[in-house]
Design a protein around this motif. Structure first.
Motif, PDB file in Angstrom:
ATOM      1  N   VAL A   1       0.841  -1.185   0.000  1.00 52.08           N
ATOM      2  CA  VAL A   1       0.000   0.000   0.000  1.00 52.08           C
ATOM      3  C   VAL A   1       0.885   1.247   0.000  1.00 52.08           C
ATOM      4  N   GLN A   2       2.032   1.182   0.674  1.00 49.33           N
ATOM      5  CA  GLN A   2       2.975   2.309   0.673  1.00 49.33           C
ATOM      6  C   GLN A   2       3.439   2.607  -0.755  1.00 49.33           C
ATOM      7  N   ALA A   3       3.725   1.571  -1.528  1.00 47.98           N
ATOM      8  CA  ALA A   3       4.143   1.758  -2.922  1.00 47.98           C
ATOM      9  C   ALA A   3       3.010   2.391  -3.733  1.00 47.98           C
ATOM     10  N   LEU A   4       1.776   1.973  -3.458  1.00 51.50           N
ATOM     11  CA  LEU A   4       0.624   2.562  -4.136  1.00 51.50           C
ATOM     12  C   LEU A   4       0.512   4.048  -3.783  1.00 51.50           C
ATOM     13  N   ALA A   5       0.669   4.385  -2.519  1.00 48.81           N
ATOM     14  CA  ALA A   5       0.582   5.783  -2.090  1.00 48.81           C
ATOM     15  C   ALA A   5       1.628   6.638  -2.799  1.00 48.81           C
ATOM     16  N   LYS A   6       2.846   6.137  -2.862  1.00 46.50           N
ATOM     17  CA  LYS A   6       3.927   6.894  -3.501  1.00 46.50           C
ATOM     18  C   LYS A   6       3.674   7.054  -4.993  1.00 46.50           C
ATOM     19  N   ARG A   7       3.250   5.988  -5.651  1.00 44.42           N
ATOM     20  CA  ARG A   7       3.002   6.062  -7.090  1.00 44.42           C
ATOM     21  C   ARG A   7       1.842   7.004  -7.397  1.00 44.42           C
ATOM     22  N   PHE A   8       0.803   6.965  -6.568  1.00 43.64           N
ATOM     23  CA  PHE A   8      -0.329   7.876  -6.723  1.00 43.64           C
ATOM     24  C   PHE A   8       0.144   9.324  -6.619  1.00 43.64           C
ATOM     25  N   ALA A   9       0.934   9.616  -5.608  1.00 47.70           N
ATOM     26  CA  ALA A   9       1.432  10.985  -5.421  1.00 47.70           C
ATOM     27  C   ALA A   9       2.300  11.421  -6.601  1.00 47.70           C
ATOM     28  N   GLU A  10       3.118  10.518  -7.105  1.00 50.86           N
ATOM     29  CA  GLU A  10       3.949  10.841  -8.270  1.00 50.86           C
ATOM     30  C   GLU A  10       3.089  11.166  -9.488  1.00 50.86           C
ATOM     31  N   MET A  11       2.063  10.346  -9.714  1.00 50.70           N
ATOM     32  CA  MET A  11       1.185  10.574 -10.867  1.00 50.70           C
ATOM     33  C   MET A  11       0.409  11.881 -10.711  1.00 50.70           C
TER      34      MET A  11
ATOM     35  N   MET B   1      -8.878   9.336 -10.807  1.00 49.67           N
ATOM     36  CA  MET B   1      -8.321   8.769 -12.040  1.00 49.67           C
ATOM     37  C   MET B   1      -6.831   8.453 -11.859  1.00 49.67           C
ATOM     38  N   ASP B   2      -6.119   9.325 -11.135  1.00 50.24           N
ATOM     39  CA  ASP B   2      -4.706   9.074 -10.856  1.00 50.24           C
ATOM     40  C   ASP B   2      -4.554   7.862  -9.936  1.00 50.24           C
ATOM     41  N   MET B   3      -5.417   7.771  -8.921  1.00 47.07           N
ATOM     42  CA  MET B   3      -5.343   6.625  -8.003  1.00 47.07           C
ATOM     43  C   MET B   3      -5.653   5.338  -8.754  1.00 47.07           C
ATOM     44  N   GLU B   4      -6.635   5.382  -9.634  1.00 52.14           N
ATOM     45  CA  GLU B   4      -6.965   4.181 -10.402  1.00 52.14           C
ATOM     46  C   GLU B   4      -5.777   3.737 -11.263  1.00 52.14           C
ATOM     47  N   ALA B   5      -5.139   4.688 -11.924  1.00 50.85           N
ATOM     48  CA  ALA B   5      -3.977   4.354 -12.760  1.00 50.85           C
ATOM     49  C   ALA B   5      -2.825   3.823 -11.913  1.00 50.85           C
ATOM     50  N   ALA B   6      -2.597   4.424 -10.770  1.00 51.89           N
ATOM     51  CA  ALA B   6      -1.527   3.957  -9.871  1.00 51.89           C
ATOM     52  C   ALA B   6      -1.858   2.552  -9.360  1.00 51.89           C
ATOM     53  N   TYR B   7      -3.118   2.342  -8.993  1.00 52.98           N
ATOM     54  CA  TYR B   7      -3.533   1.028  -8.508  1.00 52.98           C
ATOM     55  C   TYR B   7      -3.267  -0.043  -9.565  1.00 52.98           C
ATOM     56  N   ARG B   8      -3.629   0.279 -10.790  1.00 48.50           N
ATOM     57  CA  ARG B   8      -3.450  -0.666 -11.893  1.00 48.50           C
ATOM     58  C   ARG B   8      -1.962  -1.022 -12.044  1.00 48.50           C
ATOM     59  N   GLU B   9      -1.083  -0.032 -11.919  1.00 46.89           N
ATOM     60  CA  GLU B   9       0.355  -0.284 -12.036  1.00 46.89           C
ATOM     61  C   GLU B   9       0.887  -1.135 -10.889  1.00 46.89           C
TER      62      GLU B   9
ATOM     63  N   ALA C   1       1.568  20.162   2.717  1.00 47.95           N
ATOM     64  CA  ALA C   1       2.679  21.108   2.647  1.00 47.95           C
ATOM     65  C   ALA C   1       3.706  20.857   3.749  1.00 47.95           C
ATOM     66  N   LYS C   2       4.848  20.700   3.336  1.00 49.21           N
ATOM     67  CA  LYS C   2       6.115  20.599   4.034  1.00 49.21           C
ATOM     68  C   LYS C   2       7.056  20.387   2.877  1.00 49.21           C
ATOM     69  N   GLU C   3       8.197  19.936   3.059  1.00 47.16           N
ATOM     70  CA  GLU C   3       9.026  19.636   1.894  1.00 47.16           C
ATOM     71  C   GLU C   3       8.446  18.393   1.243  1.00 47.16           C
ATOM     72  N   SER C   4       8.065  18.523  -0.006  1.00 48.60           N
ATOM     73  CA  SER C   4       7.475  17.380  -0.702  1.00 48.60           C
ATOM     74  C   SER C   4       8.500  16.269  -0.842  1.00 48.60           C
ATOM     75  N   LYS C   5       8.074  15.045  -0.554  1.00 51.22           N
ATOM     76  CA  LYS C   5       8.964  13.896  -0.701  1.00 51.22           C
ATOM     77  C   LYS C   5       8.963  13.367  -2.125  1.00 51.22           C
ATOM     78  N   VAL C   6       8.086  13.902  -2.961  1.00 52.51           N
ATOM     79  CA  VAL C   6       7.956  13.378  -4.313  1.00 52.51           C
ATOM     80  C   VAL C   6       8.700  14.273  -5.290  1.00 52.51           C
ATOM     81  N   ASP C   7       9.679  13.718  -5.942  1.00 51.62           N
ATOM     82  CA  ASP C   7      10.342  14.376  -7.058  1.00 51.62           C
ATOM     83  C   ASP C   7      10.282  13.372  -8.193  1.00 51.62           C
ATOM     84  N   ILE C   8       9.338  13.586  -9.103  1.00 52.94           N
ATOM     85  CA  ILE C   8       9.106  12.586 -10.139  1.00 52.94           C
ATOM     86  C   ILE C   8      10.296  12.420 -11.063  1.00 52.94           C
ATOM     87  N   TYR C   9      11.235  13.341 -11.035  1.00 51.45           N
ATOM     88  CA  TYR C   9      12.390  13.283 -11.920  1.00 51.45           C
ATOM     89  C   TYR C   9      13.657  12.794 -11.210  1.00 51.45           C
TER      90      TYR C   9
END
Length: 173
Positions: free
Chosen positions: A3-13, A48-56, A90-98
C-alpha cells in the motif's frame, strides 16, 4: 507490492498531472483539510490518478461486472491516507518525479510537459462539484475530444489557463 508503494506512485502521478503551482497550492490546502478529505479534488478528478496507480501496483481494480473488487477499497483508502500525510501535505514534498531519472530523460519530460501547456493541450474547466479543474492531454485531438465531452455535459470550459485564472479572480475563488 505494498500500500505504501501505491501511495507513492499515486502521489507521483498526481504531481505529474498538475502544474507545479497547483500541486503546491493543493499541498497547502491539505494542511487544513479534515481527515479523509484531500484538496486534490479541488484541482482534478484525482480518483483517475489513483486508479492508474492502482493498476500499475496491484493490477486491474475492476471485476468482470465493472465494480471495484472487494480488496481495492481498503488498499485505495489506506494509500490515500498515506499519500496525503506523507506526500500531499505542505512541508518539503517527498515526491520528485524526476529524481531517479537520468538528467537527459528528466529534462525531456519537463520539456514535454511545458510544451503541452504551451501548445494548448491542457483543458481547463469547472467540474461537476463546481471546482476548477484541469487535465493535461497528450495531443490536440485528445484535448478537443475532452473539451467536447465537457460541453456535452454542460460544464464550463475555458479557452486556456489565463481565462480560467481570470474567472477565478472575478468570482473571488
Amino acid at each position: 507490492m505494498t500500500v505504501q508503494a501505491l501511495a507513492k506512485r499515486f502521489a507521483e502521478m498526481l504531481q505529474a498531472d498538475m502544474t507545479a503551482a497547483d500541486f503546491a497550492e493543493m499541498c497547502e490546502r491539505n494542511k487544513t483539510m479534515e481527515s479523509g478529505v484531500c484538496a486534490s479534488h479541488d484541482f482534478r478528478d484525482s480518483n483517475m490518478d489513483m486508479e492508474a496507480a492502482y493498476r500499475e501496483v496491484f493490477g486491474e481494480p475492476w471485476d468482470d461486472n465493472g465494480l471495484l473488487k472487494d480488496e481495492v477499497y481498503s488498499r485505495w483508502n489506506q494509500a490515500w491516507d498515506i499519500a496525503k500525510a506523507d506526500y500531499l501535505t505542505a512541508k518539503e514534498s517527498k515526491v520528485d518525479i524526476y529524481a531517479n531519472l537520468p538528467p537527459h530523460i528528466a529534462d525531456k519530460m519537463k520539456a514535454t510537459r511545458a510544451a503541452r501547456e504551451a501548445a494548448g493541450f491542457n483543458v481547463y474547466f469547472i467540474n461537476e462539484r463546481g471546482q476548477y479543474d484541469s487535465y493535461s492531454m497528450r495531443d490536440a485531438g485528445s484535448a478537443e475530444r475532452f473539451r467536447e465531452s465537457l460541453v456535452r455535459r454542460r460544464l464550463t470550459v475555458f479557452a486556456d489557463k489565463a481565462e480560467s485564472e481570470a474567472h477565478k479572480a472575478e468570482h473571488d475563488v
